[in-house]
Design a protein around this motif. Structure first.
Motif, mmCIF file in Angstrom:
data_model
loop_
_atom_site.group_PDB
_atom_site.id
_atom_site.type_symbol
_atom_site.label_atom_id
_atom_site.label_comp_id
_atom_site.label_asym_id
_atom_site.label_seq_id
_atom_site.Cartn_x
_atom_site.Cartn_y
_atom_site.Cartn_z
ATOM 1 N N LEU A 115 0.831 -1.201 0.000
ATOM 2 C CA LEU A 115 0.000 0.000 0.000
ATOM 3 C C LEU A 115 0.869 1.256 0.000
ATOM 4 O O LEU A 115 0.580 2.225 -0.718
ATOM 5 C CB LEU A 115 -0.932 -0.008 1.208
ATOM 6 C CG LEU A 115 -1.814 1.236 1.396
ATOM 7 C CD1 LEU A 115 -2.752 1.403 0.202
ATOM 8 C CD2 LEU A 115 -2.604 1.143 2.697
ATOM 9 N N GLY A 116 1.942 1.236 0.788
ATOM 10 C CA GLY A 116 2.836 2.386 0.824
ATOM 11 C C GLY A 116 3.495 2.642 -0.518
ATOM 12 O O GLY A 116 3.615 3.791 -0.960
ATOM 13 N N ALA A 117 3.912 1.561 -1.183
ATOM 14 C CA ALA A 117 4.513 1.709 -2.514
ATOM 15 C C ALA A 117 3.513 2.280 -3.509
ATOM 16 O O ALA A 117 3.860 3.135 -4.337
ATOM 17 C CB ALA A 117 5.050 0.369 -3.001
ATOM 18 N N ALA A 118 2.265 1.802 -3.440
ATOM 19 C CA ALA A 118 1.238 2.313 -4.348
ATOM 20 C C ALA A 118 0.980 3.801 -4.102
ATOM 21 O O ALA A 118 0.869 4.592 -5.046
ATOM 22 C CB ALA A 118 -0.052 1.513 -4.162
ATOM 23 N N ILE A 119 0.910 4.188 -2.831
ATOM 24 C CA ILE A 119 0.699 5.601 -2.503
ATOM 25 C C ILE A 119 1.882 6.442 -2.971
ATOM 26 O O ILE A 119 1.723 7.525 -3.548
ATOM 27 C CB ILE A 119 0.480 5.768 -0.991
ATOM 28 C CG1 ILE A 119 -0.847 5.127 -0.574
ATOM 29 C CG2 ILE A 119 0.508 7.243 -0.588
ATOM 30 C CD1 ILE A 119 -1.072 5.102 0.927
ATOM 31 N N GLY A 120 3.098 5.945 -2.718
ATOM 32 C CA GLY A 120 4.287 6.680 -3.129
ATOM 33 C C GLY A 120 4.366 6.863 -4.633
ATOM 34 O O GLY A 120 4.701 7.946 -5.119
ATOM 35 N N ALA A 121 4.047 5.812 -5.390
ATOM 36 C CA ALA A 121 4.100 5.909 -6.849
ATOM 37 C C ALA A 121 3.067 6.895 -7.376
ATOM 38 O O ALA A 121 3.373 7.742 -8.237
ATOM 39 C CB ALA A 121 3.876 4.525 -7.465
ATOM 40 N N ALA A 122 1.836 6.799 -6.876
ATOM 41 C CA ALA A 122 0.793 7.710 -7.338
ATOM 42 C C ALA A 122 1.097 9.151 -6.942
ATOM 43 O O ALA A 122 0.846 10.083 -7.718
ATOM 44 C CB ALA A 122 -0.560 7.281 -6.760
ATOM 45 N N ALA A 123 1.645 9.347 -5.746
ATOM 46 C CA ALA A 123 1.980 10.696 -5.305
ATOM 47 C C ALA A 123 3.092 11.300 -6.154
ATOM 48 O O ALA A 123 3.066 12.497 -6.477
ATOM 49 C CB ALA A 123 2.382 10.672 -3.835
ATOM 50 N N PHE A 124 4.076 10.482 -6.525
ATOM 51 C CA PHE A 124 5.131 10.984 -7.398
ATOM 52 C C PHE A 124 4.565 11.386 -8.754
ATOM 53 O O PHE A 124 4.932 12.426 -9.325
ATOM 54 C CB PHE A 124 6.207 9.915 -7.574
ATOM 55 C CG PHE A 124 7.275 10.281 -8.576
ATOM 56 C CD1 PHE A 124 7.988 11.458 -8.451
ATOM 57 C CD2 PHE A 124 7.550 9.448 -9.643
ATOM 58 C CE1 PHE A 124 8.970 11.801 -9.373
ATOM 59 C CE2 PHE A 124 8.527 9.782 -10.569
ATOM 60 C CZ PHE A 124 9.239 10.959 -10.436
ATOM 61 N N ALA A 125 3.654 10.572 -9.291
ATOM 62 C CA ALA A 125 3.023 10.914 -10.563
ATOM 63 C C ALA A 125 2.227 12.213 -10.433
ATOM 64 O O ALA A 125 2.264 13.072 -11.322
ATOM 65 C CB ALA A 125 2.108 9.772 -11.015
ATOM 66 N N PHE A 126 1.518 12.380 -9.323
ATOM 67 C CA PHE A 126 0.743 13.602 -9.102
ATOM 68 C C PHE A 126 1.660 14.817 -9.007
ATOM 69 O O PHE A 126 1.387 15.866 -9.609
ATOM 70 C CB PHE A 126 -0.073 13.463 -7.815
ATOM 71 C CG PHE A 126 -0.889 14.685 -7.477
ATOM 72 C CD1 PHE A 126 -2.159 14.849 -8.010
ATOM 73 C CD2 PHE A 126 -0.396 15.669 -6.628
ATOM 74 C CE1 PHE A 126 -2.917 15.980 -7.713
ATOM 75 C CE2 PHE A 126 -1.151 16.794 -6.322
ATOM 76 C CZ PHE A 126 -2.409 16.953 -6.866
ATOM 77 N N ALA A 127 2.759 14.691 -8.257
ATOM 78 C CA ALA A 127 3.694 15.803 -8.111
ATOM 79 C C ALA A 127 4.407 16.127 -9.412
ATOM 80 O O ALA A 127 4.933 17.243 -9.566
ATOM 81 C CB ALA A 127 4.723 15.478 -7.024
ATOM 82 N N SER A 128 4.430 15.184 -10.352
ATOM 83 C CA SER A 128 5.055 15.403 -11.660
ATOM 84 C C SER A 128 4.021 15.801 -12.712
ATOM 85 O O SER A 128 4.287 15.711 -13.910
ATOM 86 C CB SER A 128 5.794 14.142 -12.112
ATOM 87 O OG SER A 128 6.801 13.790 -11.178
ATOM 88 N N TYR A 129 2.840 16.224 -12.271
ATOM 89 C CA TYR A 129 1.778 16.747 -13.134
ATOM 90 C C TYR A 129 1.206 15.697 -14.078
ATOM 91 O O TYR A 129 0.739 16.029 -15.179
ATOM 92 C CB TYR A 129 2.280 17.940 -13.957
ATOM 93 C CG TYR A 129 2.785 19.086 -13.126
ATOM 94 C CD1 TYR A 129 1.912 19.994 -12.535
ATOM 95 C CD2 TYR A 129 4.152 19.267 -12.929
ATOM 96 C CE1 TYR A 129 2.379 21.054 -11.779
ATOM 97 C CE2 TYR A 129 4.642 20.322 -12.174
ATOM 98 C CZ TYR A 129 3.749 21.212 -11.592
ATOM 99 O OH TYR A 129 4.219 22.258 -10.831
ATOM 100 N N ALA A 130 1.231 14.426 -13.685
ATOM 101 C CA ALA A 130 0.611 13.403 -14.515
ATOM 102 C C ALA A 130 -0.900 13.609 -14.547
ATOM 103 O O ALA A 130 -1.494 14.100 -13.571
ATOM 104 C CB ALA A 130 0.933 12.011 -13.981
ATOM 105 N N PRO A 131 -1.576 13.279 -15.654
ATOM 106 C CA PRO A 131 -3.039 13.392 -15.692
ATOM 107 C C PRO A 131 -3.686 12.586 -14.569
ATOM 108 O O PRO A 131 -3.197 11.509 -14.194
ATOM 109 C CB PRO A 131 -3.392 12.810 -17.067
ATOM 110 C CG PRO A 131 -2.153 12.986 -17.887
ATOM 111 C CD PRO A 131 -1.004 12.825 -16.930
#
Length: 439
Positions: free
Chosen positions: A280-296
């Motif tokens: 769960l932590g890895a999933a949150i970290g990956a999605a948060a990185f995508a969000f911080a990098s302006y991913a759709p």
């Protein structure tokens, strides 16, 4: 002749600006080259050659042997990961190749894209980095207190690096400041004796700082025959990593001078309940990185699922005692294979999925252990060397996954004979093939 030259210049300018957007957002030189040439072909200009380096793009067109060549050059100086712009440029190129827009309409769309500001507020990006720190802390087995400190450290690193960037300080010094800040927060937590592992805060900060380094593009360029661009990217990645090491090492040394020991993280056997939290932590970290990098926004949930699945593969291989390097490689290959199909379904380039999905697996733990040993007068070079092996395994594993995934389609297999590697950005179908497909 003047009108013909003017049209040639407009076409070359469009292709160069598209290439600039791709290269500045981490795309590999092979992807940039092929996309620029596809743009010129779609605009009706043939016989164009390209040259891509890390700081300069060049397109040359010579209509005949008895005429002078037209050469246009564009410098690439601004580099900031922006997956929204990358996705929009990818869609623009696809529309141009499919004849849904003309060249002039593509130029207008690109002008609007370049001149428009981010739709995501800057404070939201800071929160995204903070959430990534929390997710990585969960991946490391941290509790609520350390997860909160990791959020504070990651958000603080983003604000500090933002302030230094506005003052035009090189990336190396920004990385030093980020590593130092994360370590000082851990030192303060250790001094207050909160009964937690503050070293997890440092490790989460290291992984966050490593996530912004272009390991993927550097490895792709090295594997696909662009040694000059690969060498420049590898040098930049090494300098950025050395900055992280310098900052963390300085913080640990200061802590020891004050009589505060942050401690180490000793990974062991994980129970099933821990595996679920870590995934769960890895999933949150990956999605948060995508969000911080302006991913759709539509890409966030798929990125989280792919990142969590990759971590499960990593933990499964680790449990077989095959070593961190092989575990990282297996997880990266899995991510590369899965991301190709996922990216097509959510209409984003595969790069937007693979880079965030493998970010939780970056070797922050090995780097921290090595630095902790060095600060205590022991030999930590083995851990630091292992961190380098892990980074290479992740990047090359993802590229191998793309190699395995793309030839599964007949169209991609045909294209593989003309390209030097798999595509992480850009369309697989050229303009001529698009016309044939409609017929």
């Amino acid at each position: 002749m003047d009108d013909e030259r003017r049209e040639t210049w407009k076409t070359l300018d469009l292709a160069l600006r598209v290439g600039e957007m791709l290269l500045s957002n981490g795309a590999g030189a092979a992807d940039v080259t092929t996309t620029m040439l596809a743009v010129t072909t779609a605009a009706g200009l043939r016989g164009v050659t390209s040259d891509v380096t890390y700081t300069q793009l060049t397109l040359t067109h010579q209509p005949s042997v008895d005429e002078p060549a037209t050469i246009q050059i564009r410098r690439v100086t601004h580099r900031e990961i922006d997956y929204e712009d990358l996705t929009l440029v990818d869609h623009l190129v696809r529309d141009l190749l499919d004849r849904r827009i003309t060249r002039d309409e593509a130029r207008d769309r690109l002008n609007r894209l370049v001149s428009s500001a981010h739709r995501r507020p800057r404070w939201g990006v800071t929160v995204g980095w903070g959430v990534m720190g929390t997710g990585i802390a969960m991946l490391l087995g941290a509790g609520f207190v350390v997860s909160g400190l990791a959020f504070l450290a990651a958000a603080g690193i983003d604000r500090v690096q933002r302030a230094l960037s506005l003052r035009r300080l090189p990336t190396f010094y920004q990385q030093v400041a980020g590593g130092l800040l994360a370590t000082l927060i851990a030192v303060a937590a250790a001094a207050m004796d909160l009964g937690v592992q503050p070293s997890q805060v440092v490790t989460a900060g290291i992984i966050m700082l490593l996530a912004g380094i272009g390991f993927m593009g550097a490895t792709q360029d090295a594997l696909t025959g662009f040694p000059i661009t690969a060498g420049a990217r590898i040098l930049e990645a090494m300098l950025a990593t050395m900055g992280v090491i310098a900052g963390v090492s300085g913080g640990l040394t200061l802590g020891r001078a004050l009589g505060v020991h942050v401690g180490r993280i000793q990974p062991g056997v994980y129970e099933l309940s821990q595996v679920s939290v870590m995934t769960l932590g890895a999933a949150i970290g990956a999605a948060a990185f995508a969000f911080a990098s302006y991913a759709p926004l539509r890409a966030l949930l798929p990125v989280a699922l792919v990142g969590g699945f990759g971590t499960m593969v990593y933990l499964a291989v680790i449990s077989l005692e095959m070593g961190v390097g092989w575990a990282s490689a297996c997880a990266a290959v899995t991510v590369g294979v899965v991301s190709y199909s996922v990216a097509g379904r959510i209409r984003v380039p595969p790069l937007v999925v693979v880079v965030p999905a493998v970010s939780p697996l970056l070797p922050g733990l090995a780097i921290y252990r090595g630095l902790a040993q060095l600060s205590e007068g022991q030999s930590g070079m083995l851990d630091l060397a292992g961190a380098g092996v892990t980074a290479v395994a992740l990047a090359s594993g993802v590229i191998l996954g793309q190699y395995l995934a793309q030839p599964l389609k007949r169209e991609a297999r045909r294209l593989e004979t003309r390209l030097s590697g798999p595509r992480l950005v850009g369309p697989l179908r050229g303009p001529l093939r698009a016309r044939a497909a409609r017929r």
